[in-house]
Scaffold this motif. Structure first.
Motif, PDB file in Angstrom:
ATOM      1  N   ARG A  34     -21.599  20.376 -22.733  1.00 14.25           N
ATOM      2  CA  ARG A  34     -20.153  20.202 -22.863  1.00 14.25           C
ATOM      3  C   ARG A  34     -19.572  21.229 -23.831  1.00 14.25           C
ATOM      4  NH1 ARG A  34     -19.680  13.614 -23.162  1.00 14.25           N
ATOM      5  NH2 ARG A  34     -20.081  13.271 -20.939  1.00 14.25           N
ATOM      6  N   SER A  35     -20.304  21.509 -24.899  1.00  8.20           N
ATOM      7  CA  SER A  35     -19.820  22.456 -25.907  1.00  8.20           C
ATOM      8  C   SER A  35     -19.710  23.878 -25.369  1.00  8.20           C
ATOM      9  CB  SER A  35     -20.745  22.440 -27.125  1.00  8.20           C
ATOM     10  OG  SER A  35     -22.053  22.839 -26.750  1.00  8.20           O
ATOM     11  N   ALA A  36     -20.346  24.138 -24.224  1.00  9.96           N
ATOM     12  CA  ALA A  36     -20.310  25.472 -23.618  1.00  9.96           C
ATOM     13  C   ALA A  36     -19.560  25.474 -22.286  1.00  9.96           C
ATOM     14  CB  ALA A  36     -21.730  25.998 -23.430  1.00  9.96           C
ATOM     15  N   GLY A  37     -18.822  24.396 -22.020  1.00  7.09           N
ATOM     16  CA  GLY A  37     -18.040  24.331 -20.792  1.00  7.09           C
ATOM     17  C   GLY A  37     -18.692  23.547 -19.674  1.00  7.09           C
ATOM     18  N   GLY A  38     -19.883  23.026 -19.898  1.00  6.35           N
ATOM     19  CA  GLY A  38     -20.573  22.237 -18.885  1.00  6.35           C
ATOM     20  C   GLY A  38     -20.188  20.771 -18.973  1.00  6.35           C
ATOM     21  N   SER A  39     -20.965  19.928 -18.334  1.00  2.00           N
ATOM     22  CA  SER A  39     -20.614  18.508 -18.291  1.00  2.00           C
ATOM     23  C   SER A  39     -21.650  17.577 -18.910  1.00  2.00           C
ATOM     24  CB  SER A  39     -20.374  18.093 -16.836  1.00  2.00           C
ATOM     25  OG  SER A  39     -21.560  18.284 -16.084  1.00  2.00           O
ATOM     26  N   LEU A  40     -22.729  18.133 -19.488  1.00  2.99           N
ATOM     27  CA  LEU A  40     -23.797  17.293 -20.013  1.00  2.99           C
ATOM     28  C   LEU A  40     -23.754  17.180 -21.532  1.00  2.99           C
ATOM     29  CD1 LEU A  40     -26.843  18.508 -17.870  1.00  2.99           C
ATOM     30  CD2 LEU A  40     -25.270  16.626 -17.402  1.00  2.99           C
ATOM     31  N   THR A  41     -24.152  16.003 -22.026  1.00  2.00           N
ATOM     32  CA  THR A  41     -24.289  15.795 -23.466  1.00  2.00           C
ATOM     33  C   THR A  41     -25.609  16.412 -23.929  1.00  2.00           C
ATOM     34  OG1 THR A  41     -25.479  13.707 -23.242  1.00  2.00           O
ATOM     35  CG2 THR A  41     -23.058  13.584 -23.287  1.00  2.00           C
ATOM     36  N   ASP A  42     -25.776  16.527 -25.235  1.00  2.00           N
ATOM     37  CA  ASP A  42     -27.029  17.049 -25.778  1.00  2.00           C
ATOM     38  C   ASP A  42     -28.204  16.163 -25.365  1.00  2.00           C
ATOM     39  OD1 ASP A  42     -25.672  19.136 -26.972  1.00  2.00           O
ATOM     40  OD2 ASP A  42     -25.615  18.203 -28.960  1.00  2.00           O
ATOM     41  N   GLU A  43     -27.999  14.851 -25.390  1.00  6.83           N
ATOM     42  CA  GLU A  43     -29.057  13.922 -24.993  1.00  6.83           C
ATOM     43  C   GLU A  43     -29.440  14.126 -23.523  1.00  6.83           C
ATOM     44  OE1 GLU A  43     -30.136   9.154 -24.983  1.00  6.83           O
ATOM     45  OE2 GLU A  43     -28.056   9.768 -25.292  1.00  6.83           O
ATOM     46  N   GLN A  44     -28.469  14.330 -22.657  1.00  6.21           N
ATOM     47  CA  GLN A  44     -28.751  14.555 -21.239  1.00  6.21           C
ATOM     48  C   GLN A  44     -29.513  15.860 -21.026  1.00  6.21           C
ATOM     49  OE1 GLN A  44     -24.624  14.114 -20.038  1.00  6.21           O
ATOM     50  NE2 GLN A  44     -25.139  12.280 -18.841  1.00  6.21           N
ATOM     51  N   ILE A  45     -29.191  16.876 -21.805  1.00  6.38           N
ATOM     52  CA  ILE A  45     -29.900  18.154 -21.696  1.00  6.38           C
ATOM     53  C   ILE A  45     -31.349  17.991 -22.136  1.00  6.38           C
ATOM     54  CG2 ILE A  45     -30.050  20.496 -22.649  1.00  6.38           C
ATOM     55  CD1 ILE A  45     -26.947  20.483 -22.542  1.00  6.38           C
ATOM     56  N   GLU A  46     -31.579  17.241 -23.199  1.00  7.74           N
ATOM     57  CA  GLU A  46     -32.945  16.983 -23.647  1.00  7.74           C
ATOM     58  C   GLU A  46     -33.744  16.253 -22.565  1.00  7.74           C
ATOM     59  OE1 GLU A  46     -32.935  15.066 -27.468  1.00  7.74           O
ATOM     60  OE2 GLU A  46     -31.714  16.655 -28.350  1.00  7.74           O
ATOM     61  N   ILE A  47     -33.125  15.289 -21.911  1.00  6.73           N
ATOM     62  CA  ILE A  47     -33.787  14.557 -20.826  1.00  6.73           C
ATOM     63  C   ILE A  47     -34.081  15.500 -19.655  1.00  6.73           C
ATOM     64  CG2 ILE A  47     -33.437  12.762 -19.076  1.00  6.73           C
ATOM     65  CD1 ILE A  47     -31.815  11.241 -21.275  1.00  6.73           C
ATOM     66  N   LEU A  48     -33.138  16.363 -19.333  1.00  4.92           N
ATOM     67  CA  LEU A  48     -33.313  17.317 -18.239  1.00  4.92           C
ATOM     68  C   LEU A  48     -34.479  18.271 -18.518  1.00  4.92           C
ATOM     69  CD1 LEU A  48     -32.204  18.495 -15.564  1.00  4.92           C
ATOM     70  CD2 LEU A  48     -30.684  19.904 -16.952  1.00  4.92           C
ATOM     71  N   VAL A  49     -34.528  18.831 -19.720  1.00  2.00           N
ATOM     72  CA  VAL A  49     -35.604  19.759 -20.076  1.00  2.00           C
ATOM     73  C   VAL A  49     -36.950  19.043 -20.079  1.00  2.00           C
ATOM     74  CG1 VAL A  49     -36.535  21.197 -21.938  1.00  2.00           C
ATOM     75  CG2 VAL A  49     -34.131  21.394 -21.296  1.00  2.00           C
ATOM     76  N   SER A  50     -36.978  17.835 -20.592  1.00  2.00           N
ATOM     77  CA  SER A  50     -38.211  17.047 -20.572  1.00  2.00           C
ATOM     78  C   SER A  50     -38.672  16.811 -19.135  1.00  2.00           C
ATOM     79  CB  SER A  50     -37.978  15.716 -21.287  1.00  2.00           C
ATOM     80  OG  SER A  50     -39.113  14.905 -21.205  1.00  2.00           O
ATOM     81  N   GLY A  51     -37.756  16.509 -18.250  1.00  2.91           N
ATOM     82  CA  GLY A  51     -38.081  16.308 -16.845  1.00  2.91           C
ATOM     83  C   GLY A  51     -38.580  17.575 -16.174  1.00  2.91           C
ATOM     84  N   MET A  52     -37.990  18.722 -16.524  1.00  5.88           N
ATOM     85  CA  MET A  52     -38.458  20.000 -15.956  1.00  5.88           C
ATOM     86  C   MET A  52     -39.901  20.262 -16.351  1.00  5.88           C
ATOM     87  SD  MET A  52     -35.171  22.587 -16.212  1.00  5.88           S
ATOM     88  CE  MET A  52     -35.234  22.711 -17.976  1.00  5.88           C
ATOM     89  N   ARG A  53     -40.204  20.041 -17.620  1.00  3.64           N
ATOM     90  CA  ARG A  53     -41.577  20.258 -18.092  1.00  3.64           C
ATOM     91  C   ARG A  53     -42.547  19.293 -17.398  1.00  3.64           C
ATOM     92  NH1 ARG A  53     -42.774  23.658 -22.006  1.00  3.64           N
ATOM     93  NH2 ARG A  53     -41.252  24.315 -23.516  1.00  3.64           N
TER      94      ARG A  53
END
Length: 81
Positions: A34-53
């Motif tokens: 969100r801070s860069a113009g997207g729609s995800l919170t920091d927590e959601q990004i952490e979950i996404l990266v964890s899922g990618m790994r």
């Protein structure tokens, strides 16, 4: 690049979080934070990266038996080695 298990094995967690959050200027990788113009919170990004790994990464990528052998001829005094 992100679904590449070798890249995921070597990329630092902070790097993946930053790239996912802020994107990569001049490429097709958008910013998701969100801070860069997207729609995800920091927590959601952490979950996404964890899922990618979890889904795309893994020790199989670094299994020496899975990698092609290095085929260069041995070096010598005339070849710098």
């Amino acid at each position: 690049m992100l679904p590449d298990p070798v890249y995921l094995a070597f990329a630092q967690g902070a790097t993946l979080l930053r790239i996912t959050a802020q994107g990569v200027p001049g490429t097709l990788m958008p910013a998701f934070a969100r801070s860069a113009g997207g729609s995800l919170t920091d927590e959601q990004i952490e979950i996404l990266v964890s899922g990618m790994r979890a889904r795309w990464g893994g020790p199989v990528a670094l299994d020496p038996g899975a990698l092609p052998a290095y085929a260069a001829a041995p070096g010598g005094a005339g070849r710098g080695g």
